[in-house]
Design a protein around this motif. Structure first.
Motif, PDB file in Angstrom:
ATOM      1  N   PRO A  77       0.794  -1.214   0.000  1.00 20.17           N
ATOM      2  CA  PRO A  77       0.000   0.000   0.000  1.00 20.17           C
ATOM      3  C   PRO A  77       0.840   1.284   0.000  1.00 20.17           C
ATOM      4  N   VAL A  78       0.307   2.299  -0.686  1.00 14.06           N
ATOM      5  CA  VAL A  78       0.913   3.618  -0.769  1.00 14.06           C
ATOM      6  C   VAL A  78      -0.049   4.606  -0.109  1.00 14.06           C
ATOM      7  N   PRO A  79       0.423   5.440   0.824  1.00 17.15           N
ATOM      8  CA  PRO A  79      -0.484   6.390   1.479  1.00 17.15           C
ATOM      9  C   PRO A  79      -1.257   7.224   0.460  1.00 17.15           C
ATOM     10  N   ALA A  80      -2.522   7.485   0.751  1.00 16.16           N
ATOM     11  CA  ALA A  80      -3.378   8.215  -0.183  1.00 16.16           C
ATOM     12  C   ALA A  80      -2.867   9.621  -0.466  1.00 16.16           C
ATOM     13  N   ASP A  81      -2.150  10.203   0.506  1.00 24.94           N
ATOM     14  CA  ASP A  81      -1.670  11.578   0.312  1.00 24.94           C
ATOM     15  C   ASP A  81      -0.208  11.622  -0.127  1.00 24.94           C
ATOM     16  N   LEU A 119      -0.268   3.683 -14.229  1.00 22.68           N
ATOM     17  CA  LEU A 119      -1.524   4.152 -13.644  1.00 22.68           C
ATOM     18  C   LEU A 119      -1.384   4.319 -12.145  1.00 22.68           C
ATOM     19  N   ASP A 120      -2.267   5.107 -11.578  1.00 15.40           N
ATOM     20  CA  ASP A 120      -2.446   5.173 -10.122  1.00 15.40           C
ATOM     21  C   ASP A 120      -3.655   4.325  -9.763  1.00 15.40           C
ATOM     22  N   HIS A 121      -3.458   3.341  -8.904  1.00 16.50           N
ATOM     23  CA  HIS A 121      -4.603   2.601  -8.375  1.00 16.50           C
ATOM     24  C   HIS A 121      -4.705   2.863  -6.879  1.00 16.50           C
ATOM     25  N   ARG A 122      -5.833   2.518  -6.299  1.00 14.90           N
ATOM     26  CA  ARG A 122      -6.149   2.948  -4.933  1.00 14.90           C
ATOM     27  C   ARG A 122      -5.813   1.890  -3.876  1.00 14.90           C
ATOM     28  N   LEU A 123      -4.597   1.346  -3.959  1.00 11.12           N
ATOM     29  CA  LEU A 123      -4.132   0.436  -2.912  1.00 11.12           C
ATOM     30  C   LEU A 123      -3.459   1.277  -1.832  1.00 11.12           C
ATOM     31  N   HIS A 124      -4.279   1.832  -0.944  1.00 10.27           N
ATOM     32  CA  HIS A 124      -3.780   2.678   0.139  1.00 10.27           C
ATOM     33  C   HIS A 124      -3.729   1.948   1.472  1.00 10.27           C
ATOM     34  N   ASP A 125      -4.383   0.794   1.534  1.00 10.01           N
ATOM     35  CA  ASP A 125      -4.457   0.014   2.757  1.00 10.01           C
ATOM     36  C   ASP A 125      -4.616  -1.446   2.358  1.00 10.01           C
ATOM     37  N   LEU A 126      -4.304  -2.358   3.263  1.00 13.30           N
ATOM     38  CA  LEU A 126      -4.420  -3.774   2.938  1.00 13.30           C
ATOM     39  C   LEU A 126      -5.852  -4.180   2.637  1.00 13.30           C
ATOM     40  N   ALA A 127      -6.815  -3.376   3.066  1.00 14.03           N
ATOM     41  CA  ALA A 127      -8.213  -3.678   2.777  1.00 14.03           C
ATOM     42  C   ALA A 127      -8.633  -3.210   1.392  1.00 14.03           C
ATOM     43  N   ASP A 128      -7.701  -2.626   0.631  1.00 11.25           N
ATOM     44  CA  ASP A 128      -8.058  -1.984  -0.639  1.00 11.25           C
ATOM     45  C   ASP A 128      -7.787  -2.831  -1.874  1.00 11.25           C
ATOM     46  N   TYR A 129      -7.422  -4.099  -1.716  1.00 10.34           N
ATOM     47  CA  TYR A 129      -7.060  -4.875  -2.903  1.00 10.34           C
ATOM     48  C   TYR A 129      -8.222  -5.020  -3.886  1.00 10.34           C
ATOM     49  N   GLU A 130      -9.439  -5.119  -3.401  1.00  5.67           N
ATOM     50  CA  GLU A 130     -10.588  -5.236  -4.303  1.00  5.67           C
ATOM     51  C   GLU A 130     -10.668  -4.025  -5.232  1.00  5.67           C
ATOM     52  N   ARG A 131     -10.631  -2.845  -4.653  1.00  2.00           N
ATOM     53  CA  ARG A 131     -10.794  -1.663  -5.507  1.00  2.00           C
ATOM     54  C   ARG A 131      -9.549  -1.396  -6.337  1.00  2.00           C
ATOM     55  N   ALA A 132      -8.373  -1.742  -5.832  1.00  2.00           N
ATOM     56  CA  ALA A 132      -7.158  -1.590  -6.636  1.00  2.00           C
ATOM     57  C   ALA A 132      -7.215  -2.506  -7.850  1.00  2.00           C
ATOM     58  N   ALA A 133      -7.680  -3.743  -7.655  1.00  2.00           N
ATOM     59  CA  ALA A 133      -7.820  -4.667  -8.778  1.00  2.00           C
ATOM     60  C   ALA A 133      -8.818  -4.139  -9.795  1.00  2.00           C
ATOM     61  N   ALA A 134      -9.901  -3.532  -9.314  1.00  2.00           N
ATOM     62  CA  ALA A 134     -10.882  -2.944 -10.229  1.00  2.00           C
ATOM     63  C   ALA A 134     -10.272  -1.779 -11.002  1.00  2.00           C
ATOM     64  N   ASP A 135      -9.431  -0.979 -10.345  1.00  2.00           N
ATOM     65  CA  ASP A 135      -8.760   0.132 -11.026  1.00  2.00           C
ATOM     66  C   ASP A 135      -7.856  -0.383 -12.144  1.00  2.00           C
ATOM     67  N   VAL A 136      -7.138  -1.473 -11.874  1.00  2.00           N
ATOM     68  CA  VAL A 136      -6.237  -2.041 -12.889  1.00  2.00           C
ATOM     69  C   VAL A 136      -7.047  -2.561 -14.071  1.00  2.00           C
ATOM     70  N   ALA A 137      -8.136  -3.270 -13.781  1.00  2.00           N
ATOM     71  CA  ALA A 137      -8.964  -3.807 -14.861  1.00  2.00           C
ATOM     72  C   ALA A 137      -9.546  -2.689 -15.717  1.00  2.00           C
ATOM     73  N   ALA A 138      -9.994  -1.601 -15.084  1.00  2.00           N
ATOM     74  CA  ALA A 138     -10.545  -0.476 -15.833  1.00  2.00           C
ATOM     75  C   ALA A 138      -9.471   0.190 -16.683  1.00  2.00           C
ATOM     76  N   TRP A 189      -1.606 -10.115   6.753  1.00  2.00           N
ATOM     77  CA  TRP A 189      -2.331  -9.219   5.852  1.00  2.00           C
ATOM     78  C   TRP A 189      -3.829  -9.493   5.815  1.00  2.00           C
ATOM     79  N   GLY A 190      -4.269 -10.619   6.365  1.00  2.00           N
ATOM     80  CA  GLY A 190      -5.699 -10.896   6.395  1.00  2.00           C
ATOM     81  C   GLY A 190      -6.300 -11.213   5.040  1.00  2.00           C
ATOM     82  N   LEU A 191      -5.496 -11.717   4.108  1.00  2.00           N
ATOM     83  CA  LEU A 191      -5.984 -11.971   2.752  1.00  2.00           C
ATOM     84  C   LEU A 191      -5.903 -13.439   2.364  1.00  2.00           C
TER      85      LEU A 191
END
Length: 510
Positions: A311-315, A343-362, A417-419
């Protein structure tokens, strides 16, 4: 005299400290294991009214019972969930506490409940939903014998100890997980030590790397009053290596330990250092969160999509698509006739893999729809923590995906990581990759916890006959393109890029 006050984690009680406490006493210290309400004592006790404040009061009672002798040092040790009541109590007795030890635990923040540190994301969401609908008077059942690994690595725990851990486990009152932690400003004045269990997926090197990203929440870790130790074991060191844990606790009480390097404002952090190769300047076009680096060509060209880690901090600024290593790879690809994509994807936290994967697919669909791109010739290239996203493409590779590359990747979820129960597990997914070529760049000086995931992936790939080419960098570190400006590193980048370009373009690349 040092008095250690030991606070246990979820589902556990004073029994887990017996061996460590005995060794501390033999070494001339005092050891007091805190009996947490609802976790110690008779089973079947109602959880009604038991919350985090209840456990903070339990810790405060032990602190107050130790006495106020001027030559007595109090060291609070919080394991797992136990760091939450430990910190809550430390903030209210800051003048009495000499040090707080985070024993393979999170970094709780003011106003955040302990639920945020529960490793299983689906369980976090379910408990949070239940809390909105009904009072938090219930309990979370303890793990069965074969479920402890979902809460942390059991590496090194003897079989008999794991059986006893299971037999004595108690239900966790939900109120202790759902009530927000309230920290006073005084707790910031108390020196701290982090004891990281590398078998559970965390190391000093990894923390130092995260600090380098500039996350304000981690900046405090470079304070000289903060020290670190590593233990080569899983999440329960008091059961797996009590002698080594005792030594570390005694050294922590003495102020020893590794200190992190502060971020040098006058020098770029590793991820912002120049790329190790001279690559051509090429046109760049920005489309939302996606940048295209374009070759000098009239006809549609293959594309290579570079997926950053995290993860990369959102800011964090600049964002990953402007990091020199990633733009260097993209410009290299464009210079050799392929469209380079970052690209920038939204992997800002370990809970963000779902949305980061969606960003990559898009992003991939955006790239394939561009008229300058040959939509039937795409490669995906994953870095570091972004490697887990590769699982989607390994499990069901589309016909137009001509190659998948990964450089110093994480290829299986780390234990903390809980994954582990999610789809983000490339070492499992590779069995479904079929004929998809994989180019894997492996560094010899990788962090051990990440290196283990690479070896797990390679073993699985060999078992299923997957097409994997390994590009080794024997003396390379994680992020070697920025850290190791050597001929070996340059050659590795050339070899990996040549292999990917040949597979995505269908032609030989000199």
């Amino acid at each position: 005299m040092t008095a250690f006050i030991l606070v246990s984690g979820m589902f556990t009680g004073t029994h887990i400290w017996q061996d460590t406490a005995a060794r501390l006493t033999e070494a001339g210290a005092e050891a007091h294991a805190v009996a947490l309400t609802g976790l110690d004592g008779p089973r079947g006790t109602s959880a009604s009214g038991i919350d985090l404040e209840t456990h903070i009061a339990d810790v405060l009672a032990v602190i107050d019972s130790v006495g106020t002798a001027a030559d007595r040092k109090i060291v609070l040790v919080g394991h797992d969930y136990g760091i939450h009541p430990a910190l809550g109590a430390a903030g209210r007795r800051a003048e009495r506490v000499d040090r707080v030890v985070h024993l393979d635990s999170a970094m709780p923040q003011d106003g955040v409940p302990a639920l945020a540190a529960v490793p299983d994301q689906s369980l976090r969401e379910r408990l949070a939903g239940a809390a909105r609908d009904e009072p938090a008077d219930g309990v979370l059942p303890p793990p069965a014998h074969d479920e402890w690994r979902l809460w942390g690595s059991t590496e090194g725990v003897p079989g008999a100890a794991l059986e006893r851990l299971t037999a004595l486990a108690a239900p966790q009152p939900l109120g202790t997980l759902l009530q927000p932690l309230r920290l006073t400003g005084a707790v910031a004045s108390v020196p701290t030590t982090g004891v990281l269990c590398t078998g559970n997926g965390t190391s000093i090197e990894m923390v130092q790397m995260l600090v380098g990203f500039g996350d304000p929440a981690l900046r405090a870790l470079t304070d000289p009053r903060v020290t670190f130790f590593e233990l080569p074991t899983g999440h329960w060191p008091m059961l797996s290596c009590p002698a080594e844990l005792t030594d570390v606790l005694l050294r922590a009480a003495a102020g020893e330990g590794h200190r992190l390097q502060p971020v040098d404002a006058a020098a770029p952090p590793p991820h912002l250092r120049p790329f190790l190769l001279d690559v051509p300047e090429v046109p760049r076009q920005r489309h939302g969160n996606v940048d295209l680096y374009l070759p000098d060509a009239q006809e549609p060209r293959p594309a290579i999509v570079f997926v950053h880690g995290g993860p990369v901090p959102a800011d964090a600024r600049p964002t990953p698509r402007d990091w020199p290593a990633l733009t260097g790879y993209a410009r290299y690809a464009a210079g050799d006739g392929a469209v380079g994509v970052v690209l920038d994807h939204r992997l800002h936290d370990l809970a963000d893999y779902e949305r980061a994967a969606a960003d990559v697919a898009a992003a991939v669909e955006l790239v394939r729809a561009d008229p300058r791109v040959d939509a039937d010739r795409i490669a995906l290239w994953f870095f570091s923590g972004g490697g887990l996203i590769a699982a989607d493409w390994l499990a069901a590779p589309p016909r137009w995906l001509r190659c998948l590359a990964a450089t110093y990747p994480v290829l299986a979820p780390l234990p903390n990581w809980g994954l582990s129960g999610t789809r983000f597990h490339p070492a499992h997914a590779v069995a479904k990759a079929g004929a998809l070529p994989v180019v894997l760049t492996r560094v010899g000086l990788e962090m051990p916890e990440i290196a283990a995931t690479v070896e797990e992936f390679l073993a699985a790939a060999e078992d299923c006959g997957a097409d994997v080419e390994v590009v080794d960098v024997p003396h390379g570190h994680h992020s070697f393109e920025s850290l190791d400006r050597t001929d070996e590193s340059r050659d590795a980048v050339h070899r990996a890029m040549r292999s990917v370009l040949e597979r995505v373009s269908g032609r030989d690349v000199p």
